[in-house]
Design a protein around this motif. Structure first.
Motif, mmCIF file in Angstrom:
data_model
loop_
_atom_site.group_PDB
_atom_site.id
_atom_site.type_symbol
_atom_site.label_atom_id
_atom_site.label_comp_id
_atom_site.label_asym_id
_atom_site.label_seq_id
_atom_site.Cartn_x
_atom_site.Cartn_y
_atom_site.Cartn_z
ATOM 1 N N TYR A 50 0.839 -1.263 0.038
ATOM 2 C CA TYR A 50 0.045 0.061 0.195
ATOM 3 C C TYR A 50 0.851 1.161 -0.052
ATOM 4 O O TYR A 50 0.513 2.294 0.261
ATOM 5 N N CYS A 51 2.256 1.026 -0.194
ATOM 6 C CA CYS A 51 3.099 2.171 -0.235
ATOM 7 C C CYS A 51 2.640 3.170 -1.509
ATOM 8 O O CYS A 51 2.793 2.568 -2.566
ATOM 9 N N ALA A 52 2.567 4.349 -0.960
ATOM 10 C CA ALA A 52 2.098 5.565 -2.195
ATOM 11 C C ALA A 52 1.065 5.077 -3.070
ATOM 12 O O ALA A 52 0.912 5.377 -4.291
ATOM 13 N N ASP A 53 0.071 4.216 -2.787
ATOM 14 C CA ASP A 53 -1.062 3.661 -3.607
ATOM 15 C C ASP A 53 -1.946 4.777 -3.868
ATOM 16 O O ASP A 53 -2.774 4.465 -4.707
ATOM 17 N N THR A 54 -2.057 5.854 -2.976
ATOM 18 C CA THR A 54 -2.840 6.927 -3.328
ATOM 19 C C THR A 54 -2.398 8.240 -3.388
ATOM 20 O O THR A 54 -1.392 8.447 -2.419
ATOM 21 N N ILE A 55 -2.419 8.978 -4.408
ATOM 22 C CA ILE A 55 -1.964 10.284 -4.423
ATOM 23 C C ILE A 55 -2.995 11.306 -4.301
ATOM 24 O O ILE A 55 -4.091 11.372 -5.356
ATOM 25 N N THR A 56 -2.646 12.127 -3.309
ATOM 26 C CA THR A 56 -3.978 13.260 -3.117
ATOM 27 C C THR A 56 -3.144 14.608 -3.561
ATOM 28 O O THR A 56 -2.224 14.913 -3.042
ATOM 29 N N VAL A 57 -3.749 15.417 -4.369
ATOM 30 C CA VAL A 57 -3.305 16.617 -5.060
ATOM 31 C C VAL A 57 -4.255 17.753 -4.170
ATOM 32 O O VAL A 57 -5.372 17.673 -4.461
ATOM 33 N N ASP A 58 -3.554 18.581 -3.624
ATOM 34 C CA ASP A 58 -4.419 19.684 -2.778
ATOM 35 C C ASP A 58 -4.772 20.680 -3.719
ATOM 36 O O ASP A 58 -4.122 20.585 -4.952
ATOM 37 N N PRO A 59 -5.224 21.890 -3.322
ATOM 38 C CA PRO A 59 -5.788 22.785 -4.308
ATOM 39 C C PRO A 59 -4.528 23.797 -4.788
ATOM 40 O O PRO A 59 -4.564 24.559 -5.813
ATOM 41 N N ALA A 60 -3.347 23.637 -4.046
ATOM 42 C CA ALA A 60 -2.094 24.353 -4.661
ATOM 43 C C ALA A 60 -1.330 23.479 -5.769
ATOM 44 O O ALA A 60 -0.229 23.926 -6.241
ATOM 45 N N GLY A 61 -1.961 22.176 -5.958
ATOM 46 C CA GLY A 61 -1.143 21.416 -6.970
ATOM 47 C C GLY A 61 0.005 20.428 -6.514
ATOM 48 O O GLY A 61 0.819 20.044 -7.196
ATOM 49 N N ILE A 62 -0.005 20.508 -5.070
ATOM 50 C CA ILE A 62 1.273 19.885 -4.383
ATOM 51 C C ILE A 62 0.519 18.416 -4.188
ATOM 52 O O ILE A 62 -0.522 17.992 -3.456
ATOM 53 N N SER A 63 1.215 17.414 -4.405
ATOM 54 C CA SER A 63 0.927 15.868 -4.355
ATOM 55 C C SER A 63 1.317 15.326 -2.985
ATOM 56 O O SER A 63 2.493 15.973 -2.267
ATOM 57 N N HIS A 64 0.607 14.373 -2.204
ATOM 58 C CA HIS A 64 0.917 13.940 -1.153
ATOM 59 C C HIS A 64 0.683 12.484 -1.131
ATOM 60 O O HIS A 64 -0.517 12.144 -1.625
ATOM 61 N N SER A 65 1.394 11.450 -0.370
ATOM 62 C CA SER A 65 1.231 10.125 -0.447
ATOM 63 C C SER A 65 1.781 9.672 1.139
ATOM 64 O O SER A 65 2.463 10.370 1.935
ATOM 65 N N HIS A 66 1.231 8.397 1.421
ATOM 66 C CA HIS A 66 1.743 7.759 2.580
ATOM 67 C C HIS A 66 2.631 6.559 2.188
ATOM 68 O O HIS A 66 2.377 5.777 1.284
ATOM 69 N N TYR A 67 3.784 6.833 2.803
ATOM 70 C CA TYR A 67 4.996 5.849 2.363
ATOM 71 C C TYR A 67 5.151 4.644 3.410
ATOM 72 O O TYR A 67 4.960 4.994 4.852
ATOM 73 N N CYS A 68 5.504 3.511 3.108
ATOM 74 C CA CYS A 68 5.630 2.502 3.831
ATOM 75 C C CYS A 68 6.971 2.555 4.856
ATOM 76 O O CYS A 68 7.113 2.032 5.986
ATOM 77 N N LYS A 69 7.870 3.032 4.280
ATOM 78 C CA LYS A 69 9.419 3.539 4.842
ATOM 79 C C LYS A 69 10.025 2.196 5.080
ATOM 80 O O LYS A 69 11.026 2.358 5.808
ATOM 81 N N ASN A 70 9.697 1.077 4.475
ATOM 82 C CA ASN A 70 10.649 -0.132 4.682
ATOM 83 C C ASN A 70 12.009 -0.138 3.785
ATOM 84 O O ASN A 70 11.887 0.515 2.765
ATOM 85 N N ARG A 71 12.998 -0.686 4.308
ATOM 86 C CA ARG A 71 14.084 -0.622 3.661
ATOM 87 C C ARG A 71 14.281 -1.299 2.316
ATOM 88 O O ARG A 71 15.093 -1.113 1.460
ATOM 89 N N TRP A 72 13.312 -2.145 1.994
ATOM 90 C CA TRP A 72 13.302 -3.186 0.868
ATOM 91 C C TRP A 72 12.457 -2.562 -0.387
ATOM 92 O O TRP A 72 12.713 -2.886 -1.393
ATOM 93 N N CYS A 73 11.829 -1.356 0.256
ATOM 94 C CA CYS A 73 10.867 -0.725 -0.786
ATOM 95 C C CYS A 73 11.773 0.083 -1.556
ATOM 96 O O CYS A 73 12.465 1.161 -0.869
ATOM 97 N N PRO A 74 11.916 -0.147 -3.010
ATOM 98 C CA PRO A 74 12.441 0.765 -3.890
ATOM 99 C C PRO A 74 12.167 2.226 -3.895
ATOM 100 O O PRO A 74 12.890 3.150 -3.948
ATOM 101 N N LEU A 75 11.060 2.390 -3.692
ATOM 102 C CA LEU A 75 10.335 3.925 -3.575
ATOM 103 C C LEU A 75 10.679 4.355 -2.426
ATOM 104 O O LEU A 75 11.410 5.620 -2.695
ATOM 105 N N CYS A 76 10.626 3.880 -1.234
ATOM 106 C CA CYS A 76 11.102 4.637 0.069
ATOM 107 C C CYS A 76 12.632 4.752 0.000
ATOM 108 O O CYS A 76 13.360 5.611 0.457
#
Length: 302
Positions: A50-76
């Motif tokens: 579920y790492c970064a499975d949702t991207i929320t873009v606020d009114p200013a156009g800035i994206s936000h996600s929740h990350y798993c922060k695990n060391r094996w995750c290439p994204l994190c």
């Protein structure tokens, strides 16, 4: 080409890279969980789905996600590496000369990894606190790395950046004296050439993809069972350790610490499905990413 078009293309390239890392992270975590159901890390592997499975873009156009922060995750891991580079780069750039040192011991089976770790850290610390080391005030950064070797063995080793050739030579000399079973040919000293040379130390603490050189060509594969051994062993251990005058940089990060990417899709929510994020109301795809056949086969070990 106007500036707006350039920015748009750059934004899309960044999103494609993020989509590829997310796809790889999802496939890696799923296989780690499926193939290691008894591992104490199985819930953490599932969390990475579920790492970064949702991207929320606020009114200013800035994206936000929740990350798993695990060391094996290439994204994190890419976020963690960027943070480490930002924290250490200015300090390392102020050093006139840097030397890259590799310190090794013989490979060991999984049940001897902890003993190997304790022995290596004890020897390194004894060298670092020696009278010669303290008198010369050598500074640098030590990193632990663990990789898979044939015959169910593991290679635990140190990479060290140090600010003196004399210090590098003393480090290797004392290492071999205190580790007589180590192969002198397996230790290495090389002068760092430019930023690219020292940035290599921040890449990874283990290689996710292994290579088999038997046969007519090189076979790339992912050994999910043996990676689980490494991830379990490395859990809670500090990968980077500065010494001397180098200031420590925190490896971990929080979602709110990150500067969200600017997107043109303000006030939108995007959900990950298969290989891309899709806008929840329109179904529009965010990147158009399509994983290569080679990547699919690698994750599936076909």
């Amino acid at each position: 080409m106007d500036k707006g078009t350039q920015n748009s293309r750059s934004e899309h390239r960044d999103l494609l890279k993020k989509a590829r890392k997310k796809y790889f992270s999802f496939g890696l975590a799923k296989n780690l969980a499926d193939q290691n159901p008894e591992s104490p890390l199985v819930k953490s592997y599932q969390n990475s789905l579920y790492c970064a499975d949702t991207i929320t873009v606020d009114p200013a156009g800035i994206s936000h996600s929740h990350y798993c922060k695990n060391r094996w995750c290439p994204l994190c891991q890419s976020i963690r590496v960027a943070k480490l580079i930002n924290g250490y780069q200015d300090q390392l750039d102020q050093i006139e000369k840097l030397f890259f040192v590799t310190l090794t011991r013989p490979t060991v089976p999984a049940d001897q990894l902890l003993e190997q770790w304790n022995k290596m850290t004890s020897v390194f610390n004894s060298i670092r606190h020696s009278r010669v080391f303290r008198r010369n005030k050598w500074s640098g950064l030590r990193k632990i790395e663990c990789t898979i070797r044939p015959n169910e063995l593991y290679h635990l080793h140190f990479h060290v950046l140090i600010d003196s050739k004399e210090g590098a030579e003393f480090l290797v000399k004392r290492w071999l004296e205190l580790n007589p079973e180590s192969d002198p040919k397996a230790q290495d000293i090389r002068e760092v050439k430019g930023q690219k040379g020292y940035l290599e130390i921040f890449k990874y603490f283990t290689k996710l993809v292994a290579k088999d050189y038997r046969g007519s060509g090189v076979c790339r594969f992912i050994d999910y069972n043996r990676l689980d051994v490494i991830f379990r062993f490395m859990r809670g251990k500090r990968v980077f350790q500065p010494f001397g005058n180098l200031r420590a940089v925190q490896e971990d990060f929080e979602d709110e610490d990150l500067d969200g990417q600017m997107l043109e899709k303000a006030n939108t929510v995007w959900k990950w499905m298969a290989s891309d994020w899709y806008e929840v109301t329109t179904g529009e795809s965010l990147t158009g990413y399509d994983p290569s056949v080679a990547l699919v086969e690698l994750l599936n070990n076909e």
